[in-house]
Motif scaffolding. Structure first.
Motif, PDB file in Angstrom:
ATOM      1  N   GLN A   1      21.241   5.217 -13.982  1.00 19.56           N
ATOM      2  CA  GLN A   1      22.334   4.999 -13.038  1.00 19.56           C
ATOM      3  C   GLN A   1      21.906   4.190 -11.809  1.00 19.56           C
ATOM      4  O   GLN A   1      22.677   4.028 -10.874  1.00 19.56           O
ATOM      5  CB  GLN A   1      22.889   6.360 -12.579  1.00 19.56           C
ATOM      6  CG  GLN A   1      23.332   7.273 -13.712  1.00 19.56           C
ATOM      7  CD  GLN A   1      24.389   6.627 -14.596  1.00 19.56           C
ATOM      8  OE1 GLN A   1      25.327   5.996 -14.072  1.00 19.56           O
ATOM      9  NE2 GLN A   1      24.263   6.784 -15.903  1.00 19.56           N
ATOM     10  N   ALA A   2      20.665   3.721 -11.797  1.00 17.70           N
ATOM     11  CA  ALA A   2      20.184   2.985 -10.625  1.00 17.70           C
ATOM     12  C   ALA A   2      19.136   1.959 -11.024  1.00 17.70           C
ATOM     13  O   ALA A   2      18.531   2.058 -12.092  1.00 17.70           O
ATOM     14  CB  ALA A   2      19.601   3.970  -9.605  1.00 17.70           C
ATOM     15  N   SER A   3      18.924   0.990 -10.140  1.00 17.47           N
ATOM     16  CA  SER A   3      17.876  -0.004 -10.351  1.00 17.47           C
ATOM     17  C   SER A   3      16.566   0.517  -9.758  1.00 17.47           C
ATOM     18  O   SER A   3      16.564   1.199  -8.732  1.00 17.47           O
ATOM     19  CB  SER A   3      18.246  -1.324  -9.678  1.00 17.47           C
ATOM     20  OG  SER A   3      19.429  -1.853 -10.243  1.00 17.47           O
ATOM     21  N   LEU A   4      15.450   0.184 -10.410  1.00 15.27           N
ATOM     22  CA  LEU A   4      14.136   0.621  -9.957  1.00 15.27           C
ATOM     23  C   LEU A   4      13.237  -0.593  -9.743  1.00 15.27           C
ATOM     24  O   LEU A   4      13.122  -1.438 -10.620  1.00 15.27           O
ATOM     25  CB  LEU A   4      13.501   1.564 -10.984  1.00 15.27           C
ATOM     26  CG  LEU A   4      12.027   1.930 -10.759  1.00 15.27           C
ATOM     27  CD1 LEU A   4      11.874   2.779  -9.508  1.00 15.27           C
ATOM     28  CD2 LEU A   4      11.454   2.638 -11.978  1.00 15.27           C
ATOM     29  N   ILE A   5      12.627  -0.678  -8.580  1.00 15.58           N
ATOM     30  CA  ILE A   5      11.657  -1.729  -8.292  1.00 15.58           C
ATOM     31  C   ILE A   5      10.278  -1.092  -8.203  1.00 15.58           C
ATOM     32  O   ILE A   5      10.036  -0.235  -7.345  1.00 15.58           O
ATOM     33  CB  ILE A   5      11.980  -2.449  -6.971  1.00 15.58           C
ATOM     34  CG1 ILE A   5      13.356  -3.116  -7.038  1.00 15.58           C
ATOM     35  CG2 ILE A   5      10.909  -3.495  -6.652  1.00 15.58           C
ATOM     36  CD1 ILE A   5      13.799  -3.733  -5.731  1.00 15.58           C
ATOM     37  N   VAL A   6       9.383  -1.483  -9.125  1.00 18.58           N
ATOM     38  CA  VAL A   6       8.008  -0.997  -9.100  1.00 18.58           C
ATOM     39  C   VAL A   6       7.166  -2.037  -8.365  1.00 18.58           C
ATOM     40  O   VAL A   6       7.026  -3.170  -8.826  1.00 18.58           O
ATOM     41  CB  VAL A   6       7.464  -0.766 -10.528  1.00 18.58           C
ATOM     42  CG1 VAL A   6       6.026  -0.253 -10.463  1.00 18.58           C
ATOM     43  CG2 VAL A   6       8.345   0.226 -11.285  1.00 18.58           C
ATOM     44  N   VAL A   7       6.615  -1.653  -7.219  1.00 16.41           N
ATOM     45  CA  VAL A   7       5.885  -2.585  -6.366  1.00 16.41           C
ATOM     46  C   VAL A   7       4.386  -2.431  -6.628  1.00 16.41           C
ATOM     47  O   VAL A   7       3.808  -1.373  -6.398  1.00 16.41           O
ATOM     48  CB  VAL A   7       6.185  -2.321  -4.877  1.00 16.41           C
ATOM     49  CG1 VAL A   7       5.500  -3.383  -4.011  1.00 16.41           C
ATOM     50  CG2 VAL A   7       7.678  -2.316  -4.625  1.00 16.41           C
ATOM     51  N   SER A   8       3.771  -3.509  -7.127  1.00 19.52           N
ATOM     52  CA  SER A   8       2.339  -3.514  -7.402  1.00 19.52           C
ATOM     53  C   SER A   8       1.656  -4.529  -6.492  1.00 19.52           C
ATOM     54  O   SER A   8       2.275  -5.511  -6.082  1.00 19.52           O
ATOM     55  CB  SER A   8       2.075  -3.878  -8.867  1.00 19.52           C
ATOM     56  OG  SER A   8       2.678  -2.936  -9.725  1.00 19.52           O
ATOM     57  N   PRO A   9       0.381  -4.311  -6.155  1.00 17.37           N
ATOM     58  CA  PRO A   9      -0.328  -5.278  -5.307  1.00 17.37           C
ATOM     59  C   PRO A   9      -0.636  -6.548  -6.076  1.00 17.37           C
ATOM     60  O   PRO A   9      -0.773  -6.531  -7.292  1.00 17.37           O
ATOM     61  CB  PRO A   9      -1.615  -4.529  -4.927  1.00 17.37           C
ATOM     62  CG  PRO A   9      -1.832  -3.578  -6.060  1.00 17.37           C
ATOM     63  CD  PRO A   9      -0.464  -3.163  -6.530  1.00 17.37           C
ATOM     64  N   GLY A  10      -0.738  -7.639  -5.365  1.00 13.17           N
ATOM     65  CA  GLY A  10      -1.043  -8.919  -5.992  1.00 13.17           C
ATOM     66  C   GLY A  10      -0.593 -10.069  -5.113  1.00 13.17           C
ATOM     67  O   GLY A  10       0.112  -9.860  -4.118  1.00 13.17           O
TER      68      GLY A  10
ATOM     69  N   ALA B   1      18.280  -0.103  -4.210  1.00 11.09           N
ATOM     70  CA  ALA B   1      17.511   0.191  -5.417  1.00 11.09           C
ATOM     71  C   ALA B   1      16.421   1.199  -5.065  1.00 11.09           C
ATOM     72  O   ALA B   1      16.036   1.337  -3.900  1.00 11.09           O
ATOM     73  CB  ALA B   1      16.885  -1.079  -5.985  1.00 11.09           C
ATOM     74  N   ILE B   2      15.927   1.913  -6.071  1.00 13.54           N
ATOM     75  CA  ILE B   2      14.814   2.839  -5.879  1.00 13.54           C
ATOM     76  C   ILE B   2      13.527   2.017  -5.805  1.00 13.54           C
ATOM     77  O   ILE B   2      13.268   1.172  -6.657  1.00 13.54           O
ATOM     78  CB  ILE B   2      14.740   3.846  -7.046  1.00 13.54           C
ATOM     79  CG1 ILE B   2      16.017   4.689  -7.096  1.00 13.54           C
ATOM     80  CG2 ILE B   2      13.514   4.740  -6.916  1.00 13.54           C
ATOM     81  CD1 ILE B   2      16.116   5.541  -8.327  1.00 13.54           C
ATOM     82  N   ILE B   3      12.726   2.267  -4.771  1.00 17.88           N
ATOM     83  CA  ILE B   3      11.483   1.525  -4.584  1.00 17.88           C
ATOM     84  C   ILE B   3      10.296   2.445  -4.856  1.00 17.88           C
ATOM     85  O   ILE B   3      10.146   3.490  -4.214  1.00 17.88           O
ATOM     86  CB  ILE B   3      11.395   0.949  -3.162  1.00 17.88           C
ATOM     87  CG1 ILE B   3      12.550  -0.035  -2.918  1.00 17.88           C
ATOM     88  CG2 ILE B   3      10.051   0.247  -2.946  1.00 17.88           C
ATOM     89  CD1 ILE B   3      12.613  -0.569  -1.510  1.00 17.88           C
ATOM     90  N   MET B   4       9.471   2.058  -5.808  1.00 22.98           N
ATOM     91  CA  MET B   4       8.285   2.836  -6.156  1.00 22.98           C
ATOM     92  C   MET B   4       7.045   2.001  -5.839  1.00 22.98           C
ATOM     93  O   MET B   4       6.904   0.878  -6.322  1.00 22.98           O
ATOM     94  CB  MET B   4       8.293   3.202  -7.648  1.00 22.98           C
ATOM     95  CG  MET B   4       7.027   3.914  -8.114  1.00 22.98           C
ATOM     96  SD  MET B   4       6.984   4.149  -9.911  1.00 22.98           S
ATOM     97  CE  MET B   4       8.310   5.313 -10.133  1.00 22.98           C
ATOM     98  N   ALA B   5       6.141   2.536  -5.014  1.00 23.60           N
ATOM     99  CA  ALA B   5       4.912   1.833  -4.650  1.00 23.60           C
ATOM    100  C   ALA B   5       3.743   2.414  -5.439  1.00 23.60           C
ATOM    101  O   ALA B   5       3.572   3.633  -5.492  1.00 23.60           O
ATOM    102  CB  ALA B   5       4.658   1.960  -3.154  1.00 23.60           C
ATOM    103  N   VAL B   6       2.942   1.540  -6.055  1.00 27.03           N
ATOM    104  CA  VAL B   6       1.776   1.998  -6.824  1.00 27.03           C
ATOM    105  C   VAL B   6       0.528   1.317  -6.289  1.00 27.03           C
ATOM    106  O   VAL B   6       0.588   0.266  -5.647  1.00 27.03           O
ATOM    107  CB  VAL B   6       1.935   1.709  -8.331  1.00 27.03           C
ATOM    108  CG1 VAL B   6       3.153   2.405  -8.890  1.00 27.03           C
ATOM    109  CG2 VAL B   6       2.030   0.209  -8.602  1.00 27.03           C
ATOM    110  N   SER B   7      -0.611   1.969  -6.541  1.00 29.84           N
ATOM    111  CA  SER B   7      -1.916   1.436  -6.165  1.00 29.84           C
ATOM    112  C   SER B   7      -1.946   1.097  -4.675  1.00 29.84           C
ATOM    113  O   SER B   7      -1.522   1.894  -3.844  1.00 29.84           O
ATOM    114  CB  SER B   7      -2.252   0.222  -7.040  1.00 29.84           C
ATOM    115  OG  SER B   7      -3.588  -0.180  -6.848  1.00 29.84           O
ATOM    116  N   HIS B   8      -2.400  -0.115  -4.324  1.00 30.56           N
ATOM    117  CA  HIS B   8      -2.586  -0.477  -2.917  1.00 30.56           C
ATOM    118  C   HIS B   8      -1.384  -1.197  -2.324  1.00 30.56           C
ATOM    119  O   HIS B   8      -1.495  -1.780  -1.240  1.00 30.56           O
ATOM    120  CB  HIS B   8      -3.827  -1.374  -2.776  1.00 30.56           C
ATOM    121  CG  HIS B   8      -5.076  -0.768  -3.334  1.00 30.56           C
ATOM    122  ND1 HIS B   8      -5.642   0.366  -2.806  1.00 30.56           N
ATOM    123  CD2 HIS B   8      -5.851  -1.113  -4.383  1.00 30.56           C
ATOM    124  CE1 HIS B   8      -6.730   0.677  -3.500  1.00 30.56           C
ATOM    125  NE2 HIS B   8      -6.876  -0.205  -4.466  1.00 30.56           N
ATOM    126  N   SER B   9      -0.251  -1.145  -2.974  1.00 28.96           N
ATOM    127  CA  SER B   9       0.914  -1.873  -2.451  1.00 28.96           C
ATOM    128  C   SER B   9       1.520  -1.200  -1.218  1.00 28.96           C
ATOM    129  O   SER B   9       2.262  -1.836  -0.471  1.00 28.96           O
ATOM    130  CB  SER B   9       1.986  -2.003  -3.536  1.00 28.96           C
ATOM    131  OG  SER B   9       2.470  -0.725  -3.920  1.00 28.96           O
TER     132      SER B   9
END
Length: 329
Positions: free
Chosen positions: A283-292, A309-317
């Motif tokens: 039911q929603a958009s997801l943005i997976v934020v990765s470093p780079g 949108a749902i914002i998900m931060a991973v690693s060093h982002s």
């Protein structure tokens, strides 16, 4: 010597392993092209000029300063200067002929592909392929309804080709035709120029350094057409930069990645990964934020997406997001 002749077939030119080998091989190619040109043998002249293109592509390895320093020490150590001087002299002697022969298409003053006869396609390819060209790694982007150019390039040894065909019916027909052609494993058919960058970016095995774009106009004059060709060339250039960057990254960190992967193999098997997110955000958009490198350039877009949108931060982002006062969900 790196030129092999067998069974009276056109000789094959092996890839050089050093600067000196490349220079000697280039001299041989140019001298042979000159000799065959004097005999009026276009087929063998074309073979030697095409071979010289691949040899000249080898010099790209020596563009970095470290390679140049290694070259100079190698010349002194191997006492190869006399051989090199002789080869350079032979290259200079034959080079004017090779350049004139490769650019003879423009003397024909043909302005429309409709005026082409079958033999014109090879002469056209002689002109549009740069004299420094790697037939295996460098690429052509073709926006053209006549397949003779595709078939001529494949016959000459070109491997990486992208065809743009927006029409749905022609697209399907073209895909089927490409499958029937010999040596067409690296020919991609796309519906839009926007797909070009994505395809080129994954060519990290011998990434391309050069690209050429061919449209359905021999010499495009309309400003709109020129702009479109420039856009295609820009997309190809961005894809090549991505491929070269990724290739350099792998060469620099490849052994580290393998070692880390083996050390973490058990964890990768036993702990959750991205697959567990499937069907979780219907039911929603997801943005997976990765470093780079792209994050620093595009972080402002994530700022605009906050709340939408749902914002998900991973690693060093996370540090990039915090610097912009973006709190991930």
């Amino acid at each position: 010597m790196n030129i092999h002749v067998s069974n009276n077939k056109p000789p094959k030119v092996a890839k050089p392993n050093s600067f000196v080998e490349a220079t000697v091989s280039l001299a041989d190619c140019y001298q042979n092209a000159l000799a065959e040109g004097a005999k009026g043998n276009d087929d063998l002249t074309r073979f030697w000029v095409d071979s010289s293109r691949s040899v000249k592509a080898f010099y790209k390895r020596y563009q970095e300063e470290d390679h140049k320093n290694h070259l100079l020490s190698g010349l002194q150590k191997n006492d190869s200067k006399e051989i090199l001087i002789e080869a350079v002299k032979n290259i200079r002697q034959a080079e004017p002929f090779v350049m004139a022969w490769a650019t003879k298409f423009r003397a024909l003053q043909i302005r429309d592909f409709e005026d082409f006869h079958e033999f014109h396609w090879d002469i056209f390819v002689d002109e549009v392929v740069p004299l420094t060209w790697d037939w295996e790694s460098d690429l052509f982007v073709i926006q053209h309804k006549r397949l003779a150019i595709l078939e001529t390039l494949l016959k000459r040894g070109q491997q990486r080709i992208i065809l743009i065909e927006p029409d749905k019916r022609r697209y399907k027909k073209l895909c089927k035709h490409v499958e029937t052609l010999k040596n067409s494993d690296n020919v991609a058919v796309v519906k839009s120029k926007d797909e070009i960058k994505k395809i080129i970016s994954v060519w990290i095995d011998h990434p391309p350094f050069f690209s050429r774009v061919i449209s359905d106009s021999v010499m495009p004059t309309a400003e709109e057409k020129k702009k479109e060709l420039e856009e295609i060339q820009d997309l190809a250039r961005e894809g090549m930069i991505n491929a070269i960057t990724f290739d350099n990254t792998i060469k620099s960190h490849g052994s580290t990645w393998v070692e880390n992967g083996l050390n973490n193999f058990e964890n990768l098997l036993n702990h959750p990964n991205m697959a567990c997110l499937k069907e979780k955000f219907n039911q929603a958009s997801l943005i997976v934020v990765s470093p780079g490198p792209s994050l620093e350039k595009n972080v402002h877009l994530i700022e605009k997406a906050k709340g939408k949108a749902i914002i998900m931060a991973v690693s060093h982002s996370l540090e990039y997001l915090r610097a912009r006062n973006i709190v991930p969900d």
